[in-house]
Design a protein around this motif. Structure first.
Motif, PDB file in Angstrom:
ATOM      1  N   SER A  84      -3.665 -10.247   9.988  1.00 49.51           N
ATOM      2  CA  SER A  84      -3.030  -9.320   9.137  1.00 49.51           C
ATOM      3  C   SER A  84      -2.192  -8.641   9.958  1.00 49.51           C
ATOM      4  CB  SER A  84      -3.964  -8.302   8.813  1.00 49.51           C
ATOM      5  OG  SER A  84      -3.617  -7.255   8.107  1.00 49.51           O
ATOM      6  N   TRP A 133       1.053  -5.303   9.813  1.00 56.21           N
ATOM      7  CA  TRP A 133       1.433  -4.284   8.896  1.00 56.21           C
ATOM      8  C   TRP A 133       3.016  -3.804   9.210  1.00 56.21           C
ATOM      9  CZ3 TRP A 133      -1.055  -1.578   5.265  1.00 56.21           C
ATOM     10  CH2 TRP A 133      -2.655  -2.057   5.036  1.00 56.21           C
ATOM     11  N   ARG A 169      -4.749   5.705   2.470  1.00 60.28           N
ATOM     12  CA  ARG A 169      -3.812   4.673   2.157  1.00 60.28           C
ATOM     13  C   ARG A 169      -4.665   3.846   0.778  1.00 60.28           C
ATOM     14  NH1 ARG A 169      -1.063   1.346   6.807  1.00 60.28           N
ATOM     15  NH2 ARG A 169      -0.908   3.402   7.432  1.00 60.28           N
ATOM     16  N   TYR A 177       3.864   0.974   2.625  1.00 53.79           N
ATOM     17  CA  TYR A 177       3.597  -0.096   3.575  1.00 53.79           C
ATOM     18  C   TYR A 177       3.355  -1.400   3.135  1.00 53.79           C
ATOM     19  CZ  TYR A 177       2.326   4.092   6.500  1.00 53.79           C
ATOM     20  OH  TYR A 177       2.418   5.258   7.036  1.00 53.79           O
ATOM     21  N   CYS A 178       3.986  -2.395   3.816  1.00 49.79           N
ATOM     22  CA  CYS A 178       3.735  -3.670   3.620  1.00 49.79           C
ATOM     23  C   CYS A 178       2.582  -4.342   4.389  1.00 49.79           C
ATOM     24  CB  CYS A 178       4.998  -4.594   3.648  1.00 49.79           C
ATOM     25  SG  CYS A 178       4.966  -6.394   3.548  1.00 49.79           S
ATOM     26  N   ASN A 179       1.687  -5.042   4.082  1.00 50.46           N
ATOM     27  CA  ASN A 179       0.798  -5.916   4.595  1.00 50.46           C
ATOM     28  C   ASN A 179       0.770  -7.438   4.296  1.00 50.46           C
ATOM     29  OD1 ASN A 179      -2.765  -6.308   4.279  1.00 50.46           O
ATOM     30  ND2 ASN A 179      -1.703  -6.042   6.433  1.00 50.46           N
ATOM     31  N   TYR A 198       0.646  -1.075   0.041  1.00 48.53           N
ATOM     32  CA  TYR A 198       0.032   0.076   0.014  1.00 48.53           C
ATOM     33  C   TYR A 198       0.908   0.951  -0.047  1.00 48.53           C
ATOM     34  CZ  TYR A 198      -4.040  -2.739   1.452  1.00 48.53           C
ATOM     35  OH  TYR A 198      -5.092  -3.643   1.476  1.00 48.53           O
TER      36      TYR A 198
END
Length: 120
Positions: free
Chosen positions: A108, A110, A45, A94-96, A37
């Protein structure tokens, strides 16, 4: 628990490239889908790219043909290769991930984000 750490952001001129990395660590049993994201100041976002456990990928229209997501399951790492960068790509990325631990089902997680700045 699971920790997610992004790296690879920085300042680049328009037309340049960057490669973001996102490494997951902890008591991971398996990782499912992984997502990138981004969020620019004053905006929501937005989803940039996704890659499934089977390595199928999807991209936002704004980055198609320029960004490529990949993953290394042995390293619990996902990458985002960003080429032909534009000033409008400037954002915190951002990585999720969805990960299953030895104690819980898929959840989940983050990362803290990494800044990408593209100068014109």
């Amino acid at each position: 628990q699971v920790q997610v750490v992004e790296s690879g952001g920085g300042l680049v001129q328009a037309g340049g490239s960057l490669r973001l990395s996102c490494a997951a660590s902890g008591s991971i049993y398996s990782i499912g889908a992984m997502y990138w994201y981004r969020q620019a100041p004053g905006t929501q976002r937005e989803l940039v790219a996704s890659i499934s456990s089977g390595e199928s990928t999807n991209y936002a229209d704004a980055v198609k043909g320029r960004f490529t997501a990949s993953r290394d399951n042995a390293k619990n790492t996902v990458y985002l290769q960003m080429n032909s960068l534009k000033p409008e790509d400037t954002a915190v990325y951002y990585c999720n991930i969805f990960a299953q631990t030895y104690r819980s089902g898929y959840r989940s997680y983050w990362g803290q984000g990494t800044q990408v700045t593209v100068s014109s």
